[in-house]
Enzyme design. Structure first.
Site, short mmCIF file in Angstrom:
data_model
loop_
_atom_site.label_atom_id
_atom_site.label_comp_id
_atom_site.label_asym_id
_atom_site.label_seq_id
_atom_site.Cartn_x
_atom_site.Cartn_y
_atom_site.Cartn_z
N CYS B 104 11.73 37.70 46.42
CA CYS B 104 12.29 38.26 47.58
C CYS B 104 12.63 37.30 48.49
O CYS B 104 13.51 36.28 48.57
CB CYS B 104 11.46 39.57 48.00
SG CYS B 104 12.42 40.69 48.95
N HIS B 235 10.73 42.98 43.04
CA HIS B 235 9.28 42.56 43.05
C HIS B 235 8.36 42.81 42.00
O HIS B 235 8.08 44.00 41.75
CB HIS B 235 8.58 43.23 44.29
CG HIS B 235 9.16 42.90 45.70
ND1 HIS B 235 8.38 42.11 46.35
CD2 HIS B 235 10.11 43.35 46.36
CE1 HIS B 235 9.03 41.87 47.49
NE2 HIS B 235 10.12 42.71 47.65
N GLU B 237 5.56 41.91 41.15
CA GLU B 237 3.97 42.36 41.49
C GLU B 237 3.85 43.26 41.80
O GLU B 237 2.82 43.86 42.29
CB GLU B 237 3.82 41.14 42.60
CG GLU B 237 4.16 41.46 44.14
CD GLU B 237 5.47 41.42 44.27
OE1 GLU B 237 6.37 41.09 43.50
OE2 GLU B 237 5.89 41.42 45.53
#
Lengths: 964, 283
Positions: B104, B235, B237
């Protein structure tokens, strides 16, 4: 030498911000704009050469792919000459530049970016220029500039002129220091009041007299800063003097309403998991072996009325600092937000001067919360928006924050000899008189008079403070901490030093620019500042921590032990007050309150053969419609803990109840957070409004798999002028409703806040907001994998309604469809409410429930329809299965009654028996099945078809209202 | 499992570079540790002062957030900091076979500092300093948080295998990937450096909202010519644990989230290449 740098988007790329401005202008009925392009202006003061300035432009300020720039050239002039060749096409420039002293985070970022390039500049100022093409008149351009492009309370506007900076910091002459005293000894009441008014102190005559007596004993007059300090400390905002004062409620004398209602619940329930209630910045409850959880919700109404973006921005920033200042500092893990606006389709003509159109307020507030929350990296995952015409003049903005704090960091206290360390942003003239401003009503002039009370936040500063602070906390480098909120240093240090006494050297406070006098330094509400109490031996270490994060940290005084508040400026004592007088010397306020009863007509609405249109009208109403446009702009997943998101279902767009997060990623322990509020009920009865708000907040917790065993509540009262006995009477009733209901559900309050002057003087007319009580609830969930969402899951499953339906349509959306309020407001039934919630919680805990949604606005029909279209399957329902009170005879009542403590629940065939067994002692009925089709049908008790709608039609009307 | 001489599991060392406005460090660290890495968070100021610190690590991660508030342009100021203070150190880092990942805001930084995509080695038409690609405002002109499907478009990156489809969220306002020209884009495509593209539920390229920002060619992530630097807008994660999926209450809890594969591949790569081939860095 000043260089004017203009950066603009290349022709071949759309100017997205310009297009948006154009759309907004069309929205206020001006349709002649052909095009708007935006130029970003940087005014850079430096000794750099032309080449060096160009280097900065290319390396830092311009994305050379999509943008171009000029230095001391003028984009507009070129464009003007082109435009003038095209006949009839007027061309305007509108420059918007922030007023001096208004925060502009971009300036310091650019300074830093320039430094990375190995260069240095003296100052940077930014501005924005709108290049507007179209056959508009000058008046129209002025309207556009005022209503869409700028906000004159914080910005200067230049039409067809280059923006200029009104003198930068350096050119100001430093204020000549002069200690001011005000003569109050022996003056009469009129003069005392006049002193209060002239100083914008908002002190009453009784309070001024108490001040007069105090200084008469001292044998001297007060200094200006002493009066300011007293005014800040005694403000409604800081002291809650109405709720903690003496209220004569039709003969019933209530000495401290809060202690007898809200706080009493908590002391009577004696929950062992309540760690700290009503004393710190936020309430704290236990979470797991390692951590506790804290929660606080604040209002920021008046600033948001005047400057929606900045007001909401700093509102959220402020409540996050409450979390940071709770105990020795908590890590912010969740934001909540609840807003109240006028309907967005109010015609422009109905919006008086001095009031912003609700559409603009709405967009500004949403952007303000978005930009602060997202930049801080805190998920915003729960909220609500209410619309009512009476919020047009006085919108409400509630911002909440939840924090995670290690168990051994919840206690704090300064020691004698500790130094006062001020960390964070610099101090300017920002927000002078915010605390006193929020304690009076708004007027059409508020925009002009109170401009200074409005600020813009700097979330990155606050993020830096957070990063540094949590490290310093874990290393045990300080003994006490609090945030600078309303009242600035005056409130923060005044409160922190109450027990010990402090001395502060005001000239040590780092300033944004010269020229502030000592009073302004002391009461400035400049954002993003915290005050720490640091043992002298740790000063080196703690300064080092802040320095590494690029945060300024300066010693400005110390804790003395003399129980006095002493302020020095350049060595001279400018204030010397006893803490005891400051904190306890205020006269108790006595107010009259009176009860009222509502006698609205209970409408007779004839039976119909089809209620599809009624359902659609409610689904598309402002209050019920999808808020996806807002929710998507918030990062609701940062920090990785989201379990139940605010948008749910087969297409991730259904309206979730409470949100569920897991703040510690390696654990499945979580929290559910919800809110309840329904100002419409307050129009009928404040007691039942409060009871219903609590019920609603708890229903949402239960719906997602929470339970009543560990739920804590927060109260936020936003009321009209509480000087009005009827309004205060309603406030008393609401507080009593809170007490009875919270005690019944065994849910303690842990913190709260009130805002009691939400009215607007429109000429000689006063418009008050509806009574608005927001209840926020937080539940600790042992295992988030048991959570349940609201969307129906599989065809064939059974649908139940749990809870009892009564003829309670007062204040309902169904009545609203027909223009009525009615009188039969929903009540909380203390015979069945708790058993209903406990049994359902048990069923969910045992995994017997596939989906669950609480019945709120719009009742059974709306809740079931939302579950159906969110899950992508039809429902076939029969009202004959709904348990009702004996006097319920009409089908429309069953469909749309808003009775409390009710849920719609989906259960699989295999679990039917066990589910029914668990709920056998409470009102619960099977009302139909989930279907393998896309049809939402409801049959009357006699079998006639009442509603038959395609679920995607229902969804479309629900989504269309707020689809921008 | 690869173990050292004493039988301990080998834990590659990863540095997450943080600065003012870094946000996603907590969950990024969690993802990396879960797949067996040891993670340190280091402030850019410290790294600029002590460049040798980089030698301690096998992977650099620039996480999500709003560095410096995204003032001027998203990621721009941190990009310049890295470019003017650490560019050569980072280039050497990659040359040593080590990894860099930007998520990002980190992707925005890598593009704006010129480290991505570097089509054909250093032979970007504008050289290393110039920028032939950028990430600009979403077509919707607003920040949006929504889940998207991305499909691995090539085998070039060590972080992912071709044709893998991941369901992970985006949360950004400036994620539209564009190139200076069609030719430049063509070069990028031919070199296999387009690692991820936005696709619809069925795995086909499609329009908004499947492509959430209007990226040209539906580009969601790119790598450098070595395949060792990855930039990705969504994302990964944020989908490590099964409860992070937006529809887990409908579809059931999976063993683990889609996003973890990227971090696992990175850790596996470091274990295989950097230890097995004895290119272990100094302690």
């Amino acid at each position: 030498m000043e260089s004017r740098i203009e950066v603009f988007t290349k022709r071949e790329f759309p100017d997205v911000l310009g297009n948006e401005a154009k759309a907004e202008i069309e929205n206020i009925g001006i349709t002649l704009v052909d095009e708007i392009r935006i130029v970003q202006i940087y005014l850079v003061d430096s000794d750099l050469s032309k080449e060096e300035i160009r280097f900065i432009c290319e390396e830092l300020l311009t994305d050379t792919l999509t943008q171009k720039y000029t230095v001391n050239g003028n984009v507009s002039e070129k464009k003007r000459s082109v435009q003038e060749k095209q006949e009839g096409n007027a061309f305007y420039t509108v420059d918007v530049i922030r007023k001096r002293g208004v925060m502009d985070p971009v300036e310091s970022t650019v300074m830093r970016g320039v430094k990375d390039l190995g260069l240095q500049v003296d100052s940077v100022k930014t501005a924005r220029r709108f290049l507007i093409t179209g056959a508009l008149t000058v008046e129209q351009i002025e309207t556009v500039a005022d209503k869409i492009l700028s906000n004159r309370t914080i910005e200067d506007v230049f039409i067809n002129k280059d923006s200029s900076v009104h003198g930068d910091g350096k050119s100001l002459v430093g204020a000549v220091f002069k200690k001011n005293t005000l003569e109050i000894t022996g003056v009469d009441d009129a003069e005392l009041l006049s002193i209060s008014e002239r100083g914008q102190l908002s002190l009453t005559i009784d309070e001024m007299k108490a001040v007069q007596r105090y200084f008469a004993e001292l044998g001297r007059d007060p200094t200006d800063v002493e009066l300011e300090t007293i005014a800040q400390t005694w403000s409604e905002h800081c002291l809650h003097k109405t709720l903690k004062g003496i209220i004569d409620y039709d003969g019933e004398v209530i000495d401290d309403l809060l202690a007898h209602t809200i706080m009493k619940v908590t002391s009577e329930l004696k929950k062992p998991w309540c760690v700290s209630v009503f004393k710190d910045n936020a309430g704290i409850i236990e979470f797991d072996e390692e951590y506790n959880i804290c929660f606080k919700v604040e209002t920021h109404n008046h600033p948001s009325a005047i400057e929606p973006y900045g007001g909401a921005n700093t509102g959220l920033g402020g409540v996050i600092r409450d979390t940071l200042g709770t105990g020795l500092g908590a890590k912010p893990i969740l934001n909540t937000d609840v807003f109240c606006f006028g309907p967005l389709d109010v015609p422009n003509e109905e919006v008086p001067d001095g009031v912003l159109h609700p559409r603009r307020t709405f967009k500004g507030v949403v952007s303000g919360v978005r930009d602060y929350g997202n930049r801080m990296g805190i998920p915003t995952a729960n909220g609500a928006i209410f619309f009512d015409k009476r919020y047009l003049y006085n919108p409400l903005v509630f911002c909440g924050n939840v924090g995670l704090i290690p168990k051994d960091k919840c206690e704090k206290g300064s020691h004698c000899g500790d130094l006062i360390l001020l960390v964070g942003g610099r101090t300017g003239r920002d927000g002078i008189h915010g605390a006193t401003f929020s304690s009076v009503g708004l007027t059409q002039q508020s925009e002009v008079v109170s401009g200074g009370a409005v600020q813009i936040g700097n979330p990155i500063m606050e993020k830096k403070i957070t990063d540094a602070l949590l490290e310093a906390r874990d290393r045990g480098l300080y003994n006490n901490i609090t945030d600078c909120g309303a009242g600035g240093l005056s409130s923060a240090i005044g409160e922190m030093g109450e027990e010990l006494g402090v001395v502060v050297d005001l000239e040590k406070v780092p300033l944004k620019y010269e020229g502030l006098n000592y009073s302004e330094i002391w009461i400035s509400e400049a954002q993003e500042r915290m005050v720490l109490s640091v043992p002298p031996g740790n000063i080196g270490k703690i300064k080092d921590v802040f320095e590494r994060e690029d945060v300024e940290a300066v010693i400005i005084g110390e804790f003395t032990g003399d129980k006095k508040l002493r302020l020095r400026y350049q060595g001279e004592m400018v204030a010397d007050l006893e803490m005891l007088f400051l904190h306890k010397g205020f006269p108790r306020i006595k107010r009259k309150a009176t009860g009222r009863s509502s006698n609205n007509e209970e409408p007779q609405i004839g039976d119909k053969t089809d209620y599809g249109e009624d359902l659609k009208k409610i689904l598309s109403s402002w209050n019920v419609c999808s808020k996806e446009w807002v929710i998507r702009q918030y990062d609701h997943e940062v920090q990785g803990g989201s379990v139940l998101k605010p948008l749910q279902g087969i297409n991730n767009d259904g309206p979730g109840d409470a949100c569920v997060i897991r703040p510690v990623l390696h654990s499945n322990k979580g929290i559910a957070v919800s809110n309840g509020m329904n100002p419409k009920y307050g129009d009928i009865d404040a007691y039942h409004m409060a009871a219903s708000a609590i019920d609603e907040a708890l229903r949402q917790i239960i719906s997602v798999g929470g339970n009543l065993e560990r739920v804590a509540l927060l109260d936020n009262f936003s009321w009209g002028n509480s000087d009005t006995p009827e309004y205060l009477g309603d406030l008393v009733e609401a507080a009593k409703g809170c007490y009875d209901t919270a005690l019944y559900y065994e849910a303690p309050f842990i913190s709260g806040k009130d805002s009691l002057h939400n009215e607007f003087k429109l000429g000689d007319r006063t418009v008050s907001i509806p009574h608005s009580l927001l209840i926020s609830a937080l539940c600790v969930m042992p295992d988030v994998t048991k959570a349940v969402s609201m969307d129906v899951k599989e065809p064939g499953n059974f649908v139940y309604i749990v809870g009892l339906t009564k003829a309670e349509l007062g204040g309902s959306h169904y009545y609203q469809n027909y223009g009525f309020i009615g009188n039969s407001v929903p009540r909380v039934d203390t015979k069945i409410g708790k058993p209903v919630m406990d049994s359902l919680a048990n069923a969910i805990d045992r995994g017997l429930v596939r989906s669950c949604h609480d019945c709120s606005e719009g009742g059974l029909a709306v809740a079931a329809a939302e579950m159906s279209f969110s899950g992508g399957y039809g429902l076939e329902l029969q009202l004959s299965g709904v348990p009702v009170e004996a006097d319920v005879v009409k089908d429309d009542v069953i469909l749309f009654s808003e009775s409390n403590s009710r849920f719609i629940v989906e259960v699989q065939m295999d679990n039917k028996k066990e589910f029914e067994g668990l709920l056998r002692d409470i009102p619960c009925g099977c009302i139909g099945r989930v279907m393998e089709n896309e049809l939402f049908t409801v049959r009357a008790r006699n079998g006639a078809l009442l509603i038959s709608e395609k679920i995607y039609d229902l969804k479309e009307v629900w989504q269309a209202t707020l689809r921008f | 499992m690869i173990r050292d001489e004493t039988g301990n599991e080998l834990r590659p060392k990863v540095v997450i570079i943080r600065t003012a406005g870094t946000n996603c460090d907590y969950e990024t660290r969690y993802a990396l540790e879960k797949v067996g890495a040891t993670v340190d968070l280091v402030h850019i100021n410290q790294l600029v002062k002590e460049k040798d610190l980089l030698d301690l690590y096998q992977m650099v991660v620039l996480p999500g957030g709003f560095t410096y508030g995204d003032d001027v342009a998203a990621g721009k100021v941190l990009a310049n900091q890295l470019r003017y203070h650490l560019l050569n150190d980072l280039l050497r880092f990659v040359d040593e076979g080590k990894l860099i990942m930007g998520i990002c805001n980190g992707f925005q930084v890598l593009v704006k500092m010129g480290l991505l995509p570097r089509v054909n080695g250093f032979a970007d038409s504008e050289g290393i300093g110039g920028q032939a690609f950028t990430l600009t405002y979403n077509d919707s002109n607003k920040f949006e948080d929504r889940w998207v499907y991305v499909k691995a478009f090539s085998n070039k990156s060590v972080f992912i295998e071709k044709d893998t489809i991941l369901y992970i969220p985006v949360a950004h306002a400036e994620g539209k990937f564009i190139g200076k020209s069609e030719e430049e884009f063509e070069l990028l495509s031919q070199s296999g450096q387009i690692v991820f593209t936005y696709v619809d539920k069925e795995g086909n390229e499609s329009g908004y909202p499947w492509n959430p920002n209007g990226s040209i060619g539906n580009v969601a992530g790119v790598c450098d010519p070595t395949g060792r630097i990855l930039g990705i807008m969504p994302h990964p994660e944020r989908y490590i644990e099964p409860t992070q999926h937006p529809r887990w209450t409908r579809e059931g809890l999976k063993g683990e989230g889609d996003g973890i594969v990227i971090f696992r591949n990175a850790v596996d790569y470091m274990r295989e290449k950097l230890w097995k081939e004895k290119r272990v860095v100094k302690k």
